[in-house]
Design an enzyme around this catalytic site. Structure first.
Site, short mmCIF file in Angstrom:
data_model
loop_
_atom_site.label_atom_id
_atom_site.label_comp_id
_atom_site.label_asym_id
_atom_site.label_seq_id
_atom_site.Cartn_x
_atom_site.Cartn_y
_atom_site.Cartn_z
N THR A 20 -1.72 1.01 -6.80
CA THR A 20 -2.15 0.70 -5.63
C THR A 20 -1.86 0.33 -5.19
O THR A 20 -2.71 0.85 -3.53
CB THR A 20 -3.73 0.16 -6.33
N HIS A 72 -0.72 3.25 -2.35
CA HIS A 72 -1.01 3.56 -1.39
C HIS A 72 -1.89 3.10 -0.18
O HIS A 72 -1.92 3.05 1.06
CB HIS A 72 -2.85 3.46 -2.06
#
Lengths: 329, 329, 329, 329
Positions: A28, A31
Site C-alpha cells: 500500500t 501505491h
C-alpha cells in the site's frame, strides 16, 4: 514522498502518543509512493504514510485507562466507528467508516504517531519491536488462514510475498496436511520452504504438484496472496469441488471469470479478506507467537533507516525482498 | 469371556472377510468382561467381542467393488442403516439403527471378522497393522478434538487414558496454544507429557494450572475424556465463559449439575461425542498420520496374545496401561 | 421492596438520563423481592430494582454523540467492560465484568434511569413504549431461538412464561416446521396457541406429541424456558440424536444428569443462553418487529402502576400471568 | 429433439421403474434442444431428455428394500458414486462422478424412467404429482436460500425465473426481514409479488429499492438466480460489506470482475450452488411443504402434453413463462 520535519502530533483525550521504533513497509505504501490511480483517488496529501509499526507509549490522553506511558505496543491501524451495524455485530473489520492510518490520517513512518487507545495492542515481553512492527501484515495472514479449516487440509498458497510467507508458517503450525506454495521468484520460494512449505514451486509446476498431492481432486483451501490474475485463475482451477478460496491479494485490473465453470459448478466458497478481525485475529496471533508456533523472522529480509525510503520501495518493487522494515529509533 | 474354537464367519455379498492381525482392547470390552448392568442389557451372548482391529482382506463378496483380496485394512465398527434422516444428512455417527461389532454382532477378537465393504478403511503402506488396529479410538480422539476450534486455543484434557493421550497429540499438531492434561495416575501423566502436553498434572493442581495459563479466565476448550464425575465438574468449572466442553468419557453414574451456575450463566456449549464422524473423521485421521503430525505409538504400552485376555483386562482396570493391543497373527 | 422518594440520578459524561414510561417485571425482580439466597449473595441494597424499560431521553452527557434529548429508547441492561477477551471478540453477552441494571446498579422501576449511551437502543416510530419496555426478555427469546437452526425444524418449547411465548412466535415467523409447547398452566397454553404454537400441551402429553410429529425420532431443537428439573429432563429425552438444546430457564436446584444416556450417547449439543448477543440479537429483534413478523402484545396480560408492586409479584408467582408491565408515566 | 417410440427401460437390481406422471421443463433442457456448445460437449445422443418428474413406482429391483410398487415418488436426478471424499463427508451434491438423468443417462420426458432406489424420494399423500414434478428446481431454491442466514435478513433475489420465484416464497416463510426481487419481465415481477416479494422491480430500480430499505448499507444476502452478467454485477454491488452472495444462475459468458472493489474490499462470501444437498435440502423442502409454509403452485404457468415440446421450449425462451410442466399420464 519526502522526509520532512513536521510538528509532533497532538493527541485527543482518548488517544495515546507512541514513539515509533520499527515500521513495516507494505505494498500500500508503494501505491502511494508511485501515486497511482488508487492513491490519487483516496489519499489527501500532505500526510504521513505507513501503517505497520511498534514502539513505546510516551503520552496518554486523560480518558485512557488501559494504556500507560512506557508500554511497549503495536496497533490495529483500522480506526472504526464502533457503532455501525458491522461494528455492533463483531465485524468491525468491514466497518464502512474505517479510517486507515497512513492512508486517511497520519501514519507511522515518523518518530511519533497518535493512536486511539482502543486500537493499541500490547506486546509481550518476549516480542521484539521488530516482530511487533509487522503485526499488521501477520494479522492479515492469520485472518486469511484461520477463517478456513486448516487442520488436516491440503492448502495452496499462491504468492509468497510477506503475507503469503507468514500464512505458510501459520498453516503448518495449525496442522495443515500439506502446504504447497507458488511464486515466480526463487528467493521467495526459498523463503517459503524455510517457513515450512512442503513444496514451493513455480506457477507452471503448481498444477502438477496439486494433482499429485491430492489424487487429482484439488486442494481443500487456497490462500490467494498474489493478486496476479493468472494466480487467481489457478486458485479457482486447483481448489477441489466444494472447496474454499480465501482472497487477499489485490488484482490491479479486472479479471474475466467464467462463473459457471470456475465457481458455480464447483460449488466453491470464496471469501474476501479485509484487514484483521477485531480482535479475534489479534488474540490468535498473540497466542501463536507466545507458544512459539512459528517464527516470522526469516520473512524480514531488509532493515533500513527511514532515510532509505527510495531503496525500500525499490526492494518491494523488485519482488526480491521479503518484508522490509524501517528501523526508526 | 473365553477363548474358543468357532466356525469361520460367512460373509454376505456386500461384505468382506478380514484376517485379523492386531486388535485394540477398549473399556467397552472390559464392561462386557465384567458383565455389568450395561453389558447385561445390551449384549446377547454368545458373541465374539472386540471392535478395534486391522488385518488383511482374504475374501470379498460378489457385490463388493472397492475392496480386494490382499488389501491391508481397518474398519469403522459402527454399521449404520444408511437411509435414516441422520445418515442422509451426513450424521451417520448418530444413526439410531447402529449395530456395533463386538457388541451387537460378532467382533474382532478372533482370527477372522466379516465386515460390510462400506465400512472398510484402507491403510497406507506406511501405516502398520498395530497403528491400524487403534484407528477406532484414535478416531474418537480426532472427533472430540477437531469438532472444536483448536488452533490458538487453550485446551484442557481431563483424563489421560488412550483416547485422551491421542487427543493431546492431535491438539498440539493442530496448533493449540497450550494443552494442560490431568489424571490421577503418574504413568499416564508421563505419557501425556510424551504426547506433547505442555503441563500434565494431578486433578488437585489443574485449577491452578488453568488459572495461571489463562489469567484466571479459564480454557477455551475442555476435552472431557475420563467420565469421572469430579472431572466433569472440573471441566465445567475451568472452561471460560462462552467456551466449549467436548464430552467423550462415559460417567458410570448420574452427576448433580447446577445448570444455572455451571452451564447457563457461563454461556457454555457442550457437545456429546459419539464414535467417529463418517467419514470426515477418518479422512482427517489419515491425513494427520500420513503427514507425520503425531505419533500414537507411545500410547501403546502393552502387546499381548489373545490368550492373555485376563491379563489385558487386569491391565486396563489398573489404570496403569496406555493402550493394550492383541497381536493375533 | 418499597416505593420511596429518591434523588434524580446524576449522569456521567458518557451517559444519558431516561424518563421511564413502561417497565417489564421479570422473575429476577421476584427473586430480589423474595430476598432469596441468590439475591442476598448478589444484590447490595438500597438499590432501585428493574431492568426492562422504555422511555424518553431527557438529558445527555457531553461525550454522547448518538443519542439526543427526546429520543424514544429502550436499552440493553448488561453494562459490559468493552475491553476483555469476550468483548473484543463479539461476545460481550458473556463479559465476566458485566454489571446489570436493577441488580448491580440502580434500575428502572423509577421515574428516571441513567444509562451509558452505548447501551441505548432507539425505538422505531411504530414501536410503542409498551413493546419497547419488553425488548430485554424478547431479546432473550430471539437469542435462544435464532442461535439454533429454525427454518424447517421441529421445535419443542418447554415452558410458556413470557420468554417461551415470545420464542414460539419467533420460531413460527422463522419457518419452524412445527412448534410444540408445554406448560402446566392452561392460561399459558392458551397464550402459546395464540402466539402460534401448533400444539400446546401439558407436560404429560408432550412425549406423545413429539413422537407423533417426528416419527419417534424427537425434535431437532428444544428451547428450555422453564428451569423446571422435570422439563430439563424432558428436553434431553425428547430432542433427537444429534439435536440441540438451548437452555434459558434457570433451575433453582441441581439436577441429576446421566451424561452417558442423556447427552453423550445422543450426540447432543447444549447451549447455555446468557442475555442477548450484543448487538446481533437487537438487530434481529428490530427487524422482526418492523417487518411485522410477530406480535408480542398478547403476551402482555397485566398493566399496573408502580404502586402495585406487591400485586405484580403475586401475579408472577401465580404462574397465571403472561408479561406484567408497569405503566409509569 | 423428437418424440419417438423407444423400448421400456430395463432396471438393475438396485433400481426401480417409475411411470412418469408430470415432468418439469428446465433451462438445461432448452440448452439441449438448442444443441448449443455446452450440449454438444456433454450430451451423447440418442438420449431421453428431462430430469424433473414425479410418478408411480411400477417395478422394483430385487435388492431394493425401501421402495415398493405403487409408491408415489419423485427423485434426486444426480446419481453420485457414494464413495468419493465428497460423498463420504456429506457433500454428495458436488460428487465429481455425478451422472445426471436427462443429460448423462436417459431422463424423464417419457412414459417410464429407471432410477436407482437410493435416489427415490417419497411424496406425502397431500403432495400432488405436479408439485412432486418440480421438486428438483424447488430444491435448488431451498439449497440457495437456506445455506444463507435468512431469518431477519434483507434479501435481494436477482432473476424471477421459476427458481427465483420459489426462493422468494422460501425466504418469506423463513423470516426474511424484506425480500426485494428484480427482473426485466413484468409477468415475472407480478409472480414475484404473488410469491411474497415485498418489492419486485426492474433492474434499473433495484439499487434505489435496496438503498432505501437498508439505509444505503446494502442487503445481507443476494440470491443470484439469473445468470445475467449485469445482474451478477448488481449482486456484488448491492450486497452489504461482509455479506453473502449465493450464485445459482449460470452466466453464458465470462464476466469481468474487479476482485479488489467488488469482492475483497467488501469482505464478501460468495457461494456457488450445485443441485441440492443430499439429502438435507430434500428434508427441509418436504417439511416446508407439509407445514404449508409456501405454495409453489402460482409458479406453474403452463401445463402441456409431451407432444408440445416445441411450444414448451418457445415459452421458456420467451421469458414469459413461470414453470412449464408436461402432463404425461
Amino acid at each position: 514522498m519526502v522526509l520532512a520535519e513536521v510538528p509532533e502530533p497532538t493527541i485527543r483525550e482518548d488517544e495515546v502518543l507512541i514513539r515509533v521504533r520499527r515500521a513495516g513497509v507494505c505494498g500500500t505504501d508503494l501505491h502511494i509512493y508511485q501515486w497511482d490511480d488508487w492513491a490519487r483517488g483516496r489519499v489527501k496529501p500532505p500526510i504521513i504514510v505507513g501503517h505497520e509499526f511498534a514502539g513505546d507509549v510516551v503520552r496518554v490522553g486523560r480518558f485512557v485507562t488501559d494504556v500507560r506511558e512506557g508500554d511497549r505496543v503495536t496497533a490495529e491501524g483500522h480506526i472504526v466507528d464502533g457503532r455501525c451495524l458491522l461494528c455492533r455485530t463483531g465485524n468491525s473489520h468491514v466497518c464502512p467508516y474505517t479510517k486507515i492510518i497512513g492512508v486517511d490520517r497520519d501514519g507511522c513512518f515518523a518518530d511519533y504517531i497518535a493512536m486511539p487507545a482502543t486500537n493499541v495492542w500490547h506486546l509481550d515481553a518476549q516480542t521484539s519491536y521488530e516482530i511487533g512492527g509487522i503485526h499488521d501484515p501477520m494479522g492479515n495472514a492469520f485472518h486469511t488462514a484461520l477463517t478456513a479449516e486448516i487442520p488436516g487440509a491440503f492448502v495452496l498458497v499462491t504468492g509468497c510475498g510477506p503475507i503469503g510467507l507468514f500464512a505458510i508458517g501459520i498453516c503448518k503450525a495449525a496442522g495443515a496436511a500439506r502446504v504447497i506454495a507458488s511464486d515466480t521468484n526463487d528467493t521467495r520460494l526459498a523463503l517459503a520452504r524455510r517457513m515450512g512449505a512442503d513444496e514451493a514451486v513455480h506457477p507452471d509446476q503448481v498444477e502438477g504438484a496439486v494433482r499429485t498431492a491430492t489424487d487429482n481432486l484439488g486442494v481443500d483451501v487456497v490462500l490467494e496472496m498474489s493478486g496476479v490474475p493468472s494466480a487467481v485463475k489457478q486458485a479457482l482451477a486447483l481448489v477441489r469441488v466444494g472447496g474454499r478460496v480465501q482472497m487477499l491479494g489485490i488484482p490491479s485490473r479486472p479479471i474475466d471469470i467464467n462463473f459457471a465453470t470456475e465457481i458455480i459448478f464447483k460449488g466453491l466458497t470464496i471469501y474476501g479478506v479485509v484487514g484483521r478481525r477485531m480482535y479475534d485475529t489479534w488474540i490468535l496471533m498473540s497466542r501463536f507467537l507466545r507458544a512459539g508456533h512459528f517464527d516470522p523472522t526469516p520473512v524480514i529480509t531488509h532493515r533500513l533507516p527511514l532515510e532509505a525510503v527510495d531503496e525500500a520501495m525499490r526492494l518491494i518493487t523488485s519482488g526480491e525482498a521479503g518484508k522490509v522494515v524501517f528501523e526508526i529509533a
